[in-house]
Design a protein around this motif. Structure first.
Motif: not given
Length: 283
Positions: A175, A177-178, A241-244
């Motif tokens: 994932t 995260t940044r 960010p937040g996407n897999t």
């Protein structure tokens, strides 16, 4: 130089043994002359220069370039034009070529790009770097706080020669995260002109930093570094960010020169400094 695994690439790559006096001269020109030009002017010139490769006439360069740089004369058959095009309409189309079929691997960890592994060391053993009288640590490359990256992590820097495939892929399932954009210079990337410190440009050049948390909760830090003649660094579809992301999913592409740095929770298992790595090869 030979590839470690028999995948797609033409691995011939010369690690230039530049005499120290010549390396010092090139470094001076890159860092002290070109590097002191305001970054916005560096970028403007690089954008103009790279735009020449978008012109239709530049298509004529592709065939002789392949003959000159690849021993495999059928090299281009492994790739297709970008953006759904049916033909390579300019040299830039060749430069950002896409795989027809991504390499397949059972390894959970893979190299995200193709090129020369010009730096490889555990963080605890890396030296500090002085940039314009400012002492910087490896955390500077990835835009994080000091000591955020564990000391047992391994830092790698892959230099992408002009002939190399210029898309960056995810090294793991995970994932995002940044994502951080770091404005900066566009000094020359050639590692052989920075004797003893091949990663110096990564500390000061424009770059995108992307953190990926793998399925074991460990963060893989990527820094996608631009150089002279880079028109832009474009992020891949759904890279946010937040996407897999899945292993080998495209993260970004370069429009001309580039380097990809990574700080990983494990060390490369099959490669050492000054060897050639490929997209999808086990890390």
């Amino acid at each position: 130089m030979q590839a470690s695994f028999p995948y797609y690439s033409d691995p011939s790559f010369t690690v230039f043994k530049v005499p120290k006096w010549r390396a010092d001269l090139y470094k001076f020109l890159s860092v002290n002359i070109w590097g002191n030009i305001p970054s916005n002017l560096q970028r403007a010139f690089s954008t103009w220069y790279s735009s020449l490769y978008n012109k239709p006439f530049s298509k004529t360069i592709i065939a002789p370039y392949i003959r000159l740089n690849y021993s495999d004369k059928n090299y281009l058959e492994k790739f297709k034009p970008p953006h759904g095009k049916t033909d390579f309409e300019c040299f830039q189309d060749f430069f950002i070529r896409e795989f027809k079929h991504l390499p397949k691997t059972d390894s959970p960890y893979v190299w995200p790009c193709e090129g020369l592994l010009c730096d490889e060391e555990r963080l605890e053993n890396l030296r500090l770097v002085c940039i314009k009288s400012d002492i910087r640590t490896i955390s500077t490359v990835f835009g994080v706080e000091e000591r955020q990256i564990p000391k047992h992590y391994t830092f790698t820097n892959v230099f992408l020669h002009n002939k190399n495939y210029h898309r960056i892929h995810s090294p793991v399932d995970g994932t995002i995260t940044r994502i951080q954009h770091v404005p900066g210079d566009l000094v020359v990337l050639r590692p052989w002109i920075y004797k003893g410190n091949p990663s110096l440009p990564a500390f000061r050049n424009e770059r995108y930093n992307i953190d990926i948390q793998d399925t074991l909760g460990r963060t893989w830090y990527l820094s996608i570094v631009g150089g002279p003649a880079v028109g832009t660094i474009a992020l891949g579809e759904n890279i946010a960010p937040g996407n897999t992301v899945s292993k080998l999913q495209e993260i970004s592409l370069f429009y001309l020169g580039s380097t990809c740095c990574m700080a990983a929770p494990i060390s490369p298992r099959f490669h050492a400094k000054d060897t050639f790595v490929e997209v999808g090869v086990p890390y």
